[in-house]
Design a protein around this motif. Sequence first.
Motif, PDB file in Angstrom:
ATOM      1  N   SER A  34       0.812  -1.208   0.000  1.00 20.23           N
ATOM      2  CA  SER A  34       0.000   0.000   0.000  1.00 20.23           C
ATOM      3  C   SER A  34       0.851   1.266   0.000  1.00 20.23           C
ATOM      4  CB  SER A  34      -0.919   0.022   1.218  1.00 20.23           C
ATOM      5  OG  SER A  34      -1.651   1.233   1.232  1.00 20.23           O
ATOM      6  N   LEU A  36      -0.241   3.902   1.057  1.00 18.27           N
ATOM      7  CA  LEU A  36      -0.827   4.709   2.127  1.00 18.27           C
ATOM      8  C   LEU A  36      -0.234   4.410   3.490  1.00 18.27           C
ATOM      9  CD1 LEU A  36      -4.569   4.479   1.003  1.00 18.27           C
ATOM     10  CD2 LEU A  36      -2.862   6.211   0.407  1.00 18.27           C
ATOM     11  N   ARG A  37       0.588   3.356   3.588  1.00 17.95           N
ATOM     12  CA  ARG A  37       1.195   3.005   4.873  1.00 17.95           C
ATOM     13  C   ARG A  37       2.266   1.959   4.631  1.00 17.95           C
ATOM     14  NH1 ARG A  37      -3.380   1.040   4.208  1.00 17.95           N
ATOM     15  NH2 ARG A  37      -3.411  -1.140   3.623  1.00 17.95           N
ATOM     16  N   ASP A  55      -8.291  -0.633  -1.134  1.00 20.05           N
ATOM     17  CA  ASP A  55      -7.363  -0.916  -0.036  1.00 20.05           C
ATOM     18  C   ASP A  55      -8.083  -1.801   0.982  1.00 20.05           C
ATOM     19  OD1 ASP A  55      -5.845  -0.776   2.380  1.00 20.05           O
ATOM     20  OD2 ASP A  55      -4.847   1.011   1.624  1.00 20.05           O
ATOM     21  N   GLU A  58      -7.987  -0.771   4.784  1.00 15.55           N
ATOM     22  CA  GLU A  58      -8.836   0.359   5.157  1.00 15.55           C
ATOM     23  C   GLU A  58     -10.284   0.172   4.711  1.00 15.55           C
ATOM     24  OE1 GLU A  58      -7.810   2.790   7.030  1.00 15.55           O
ATOM     25  OE2 GLU A  58      -5.719   2.143   7.061  1.00 15.55           O
ATOM     26  N   THR A  60     -11.573   0.654   1.780  1.00 14.51           N
ATOM     27  CA  THR A  60     -11.982   1.824   1.013  1.00 14.51           C
ATOM     28  C   THR A  60     -11.289   1.827  -0.337  1.00 14.51           C
ATOM     29  OG1 THR A  60     -12.258   4.236   1.129  1.00 14.51           O
ATOM     30  CG2 THR A  60     -10.150   3.353   1.865  1.00 14.51           C
ATOM     31  N   GLU A  66      -9.638  10.121  -5.698  1.00 19.78           N
ATOM     32  CA  GLU A  66      -9.801   9.670  -4.313  1.00 19.78           C
ATOM     33  C   GLU A  66      -8.476   9.174  -3.744  1.00 19.78           C
ATOM     34  OE1 GLU A  66     -12.360   9.867  -2.177  1.00 19.78           O
ATOM     35  OE2 GLU A  66     -13.313  11.082  -3.740  1.00 19.78           O
ATOM     36  N   LEU A  67      -7.693   8.475  -4.563  1.00 18.89           N
ATOM     37  CA  LEU A  67      -6.396   7.991  -4.104  1.00 18.89           C
ATOM     38  C   LEU A  67      -5.488   9.154  -3.728  1.00 18.89           C
ATOM     39  CD1 LEU A  67      -4.196   5.900  -3.627  1.00 18.89           C
ATOM     40  CD2 LEU A  67      -3.772   5.873  -6.102  1.00 18.89           C
ATOM     41  N   LYS A  69      -6.320  12.176  -2.872  1.00 18.26           N
ATOM     42  CA  LYS A  69      -6.802  12.804  -1.642  1.00 18.26           C
ATOM     43  C   LYS A  69      -6.241  12.085  -0.427  1.00 18.26           C
ATOM     44  CE  LYS A  69     -11.264  13.685  -1.520  1.00 18.26           C
ATOM     45  NZ  LYS A  69     -12.720  13.505  -1.809  1.00 18.26           N
ATOM     46  N   GLN A  70      -6.188  10.735  -0.506  1.00 14.66           N
ATOM     47  CA  GLN A  70      -5.610   9.951   0.582  1.00 14.66           C
ATOM     48  C   GLN A  70      -4.110  10.202   0.699  1.00 14.66           C
ATOM     49  OE1 GLN A  70      -7.081   7.649   2.671  1.00 14.66           O
ATOM     50  NE2 GLN A  70      -9.141   7.513   1.816  1.00 14.66           N
ATOM     51  N   GLY A  73      -3.558  13.507   2.198  1.00 12.62           N
ATOM     52  CA  GLY A  73      -4.181  13.730   3.501  1.00 12.62           C
ATOM     53  C   GLY A  73      -5.136  14.898   3.500  1.00 12.62           C
ATOM     54  N   GLU A  75      -9.232  16.427   1.991  1.00 11.48           N
ATOM     55  CA  GLU A  75     -10.528  16.224   1.343  1.00 11.48           C
ATOM     56  C   GLU A  75     -10.723  17.215   0.211  1.00 11.48           C
ATOM     57  OE1 GLU A  75     -12.918  13.858   1.707  1.00 11.48           O
ATOM     58  OE2 GLU A  75     -11.408  12.871   2.938  1.00 11.48           O
TER      59      GLU A  75
END
Length: 295
Positions: A34, A36-37, A55, A58, A60, A66-67, A69-70, A73, A75
């Motif tokens: 990922s 994201l982490r 993911d 998560e 989600t 959308e990716l 935005k993640q 960090g 919106e």
Amino acid sequence: MTIAEAKQVRIVDFLAQLGYRAQCMKSDQYWYLSPLRAERTPSFKVNDRLNEWYDFAEATGGDLVELCKQLCGTENVSAALSYIERHVGGVSLPRVRVPAAPPRPIEADMKDLVIVPLRHHALISYLHSRMIDADIGRMFCKEVHYELRQRRYFALAFGNVSGGYEVRNPYYKGCINGKDISLIQQSRSEAQNRICVFEGFMDFLSYLTLKQTGDDTICIDAPCDYLVMNSVSNLKRTLAYLQRYAYIHCYLDNDLAGQKTAETIAGMYERHVSDEAGRYAGYKDLNDYLRGKKR
């Protein structure tokens, strides 16, 4: 960059631009560690055909906007679009074709739907071909009749908690009136201490057939409620229902998606979760085990 332009950027190429490479590829599915982490085994999937990501840790997913935005960090859509533009503005990445509107689902063209008790001999025969006990099939399934493009059809119908139905016959697999999980409780007045989780209703019916034959290699010798996800994309809804149970038994597919789903459930509920897929190792799922169909 507009949202429409951002959605034309291929997620696989965008991740490559950021330095991420797929750990595993199968058909149109790309699995990544990922972005994201930090993690050691891939839990981040990109469906290259749909140009969407998911993911599992998560529960989600979505499109490239959308990716980002993640990743940022935020919106704020404008910030996500600026992030995309910074990384692809000077690079000639191929664009994907995004239709102006999603294709019309076949279920939208079904007319004159009628739900009746399961009794059609062809559907009973279909259950027999999957080695599922007919009485169990009648107990938990109905049959749906419908018109599609001026022809009449019929199929098994398995209800979900939103009033929709998973629909299945030898030639068609789909859903009518909204996709959701299915919950089957031993008692209407209270939940049991344990729950068994299945990806699809054929696996649930296979489990009950195995339980009826006394197969303790597979089955739990204790009262259980049952949850059928009807798709691993229903993971978030599944997680919400599982919080009331002390013991969770996952009977998911022996593939990467099933493994990641079980790991995500275990990550949230820790010691309360047992991954039971090892009971039918060598088989893709419970129905293949029931049929003796090894991979």
